[in-house]
Design an enzyme around this catalytic site. Sequence first.
Site, PDB file in Angstrom:
ATOM      1  N   HIS A 185       0.836  -1.202   0.000  1.00  9.89           N
ATOM      2  CA  HIS A 185       0.000   0.000   0.000  1.00  9.89           C
ATOM      3  C   HIS A 185       0.877   1.262   0.000  1.00  9.89           C
ATOM      4  CE1 HIS A 185      -4.066  -1.763   1.284  1.00  9.89           C
ATOM      5  NE2 HIS A 185      -3.256  -2.784   1.079  1.00  9.89           N
TER       6      HIS A 185
ATOM      7  N   ASP B 117      -6.864   5.224   3.144  1.00  8.31           N
ATOM      8  CA  ASP B 117      -6.819   3.825   2.731  1.00  8.31           C
ATOM      9  C   ASP B 117      -8.000   3.027   3.302  1.00  8.31           C
ATOM     10  OD1 ASP B 117      -5.804   1.527   1.533  1.00  8.31           O
ATOM     11  OD2 ASP B 117      -3.783   1.800   2.318  1.00  8.31           O
TER      12      ASP B 117
END
Length: 452
Positions: A20, A120
């Site tokens: 990520h 996120d």
Amino acid sequence: MEKEQAKFRILVFPYLAYSHVYPYFELSKKLSNRNFHIYFCSSAINLESIKKTLQESPEDSSIELVELHVPPSPQLPPDLHSTKNLPPDMTLTLVQAFQMSSSSFSVIFNNLKPDLVIYDFFQPWVPKLAASQGIPSVYFATSGAAPFSYFHHLYTHGSISTFPFQEIYLLDHEKVDLKAPVKLEIKDADQDFGFGVFKLSSEIVLIKGCKGFDGKYMDHLSVLCQKEIVPTGLLVHDSKENIEENSDILQWLSRKERFSTLFICFGSEHFLSKDQIHEISKGLELCNVNFIWVVKFSVSVEDKRVTLEEALPRGFLERVNGRGIVVEGWVPQAKILSNPNTGAFASHCGWSSVTESLYYSVPVIAMPHRYDQPINARLVVEAGVGVEVVKGQDGLFTGEEMSKAIGIVFAERSGEEMRIKARKLSEKIKEEEEQEVDEVAKKILRLCLKNK
């Protein structure tokens, strides 16, 4: 000076996973070159590698690193505040620790007072905090549109039977994760943990992908989440870190024939059992192609460190001497994939690995494990740029099946067909990437201006 004053300040906050952090950082670099000032927030261990990248690229001076305080514990010391070397059984512990960092993030947010936040999947508390102060926030999805479309369809309709793309599916042993009650085990998880992050995003959702490859899945996802899906491009990261240390690998590869070498790597977060290492070894001996194989071991604090010689079958390294290299740890993946002598990539099909392979027009030998990986594997097969290794009902690979898949990709006719399709797809991806980032910048600018 006027240009500097016009810059909007964007706070970028990915989950702590290596897979990520780097897409978020690549997006940050793209936006910083389009007149945005970026605050990049993560744990100290993640920021260490980001600092090295920034030192290599002084042009990215509009990125400031901001350290997130993740509460340490005896089970999760600071050097494990990332998934890069995290033992698999500690994943849930890291997610829980991440939730406990919300108070640290609140302090950061209040001090910086950004114009917009990019957040996120695991932190619905971020857009809620931003909304409470009238600040827009945008969710950035680092997995591809196909798995998000599939799982959001299941989330929305309670069944996958009406999913419009039947070439995307999960086998029975791959559906186990769908039943895992992760949400209930996460501290302070509410009804917005998970797919609620789509609902909380301001007008748009960013997704790592490109219209020319997975556009139809973006369109379906947009209908499901009722947000405009905006692709960021593939955001391929080409780090120069440790290339000198691995120059012997690149020199070895440069001496091989064009398209003759198989690259095998299962990402930074997936670890093979000893049995599976032995099956891959068997497959490599059966197929008789050149290869570079990256092996990673999961070792807890109490465990004795395993050596390559102990993990591999006895005599394997001697038998493959000259046509194969086995490496423990990190290699310059992008440099290997971009080398013309690399003919295929045997991958777990994490989205970052798939996108790198597509970007460099390398066919994929798909060996997925869990989560979004099986869907990414089927997407590659659907596009005609890869083949999936057949697994047994237990979900494990055999050396014989791996050898068959390698044979298909390295066979003269079928391999050439895949390489042609991969090359055409790569050209399309590269044609679209700057335009896609321009569109992202335009959408974000519009949200910032709305708030003024």
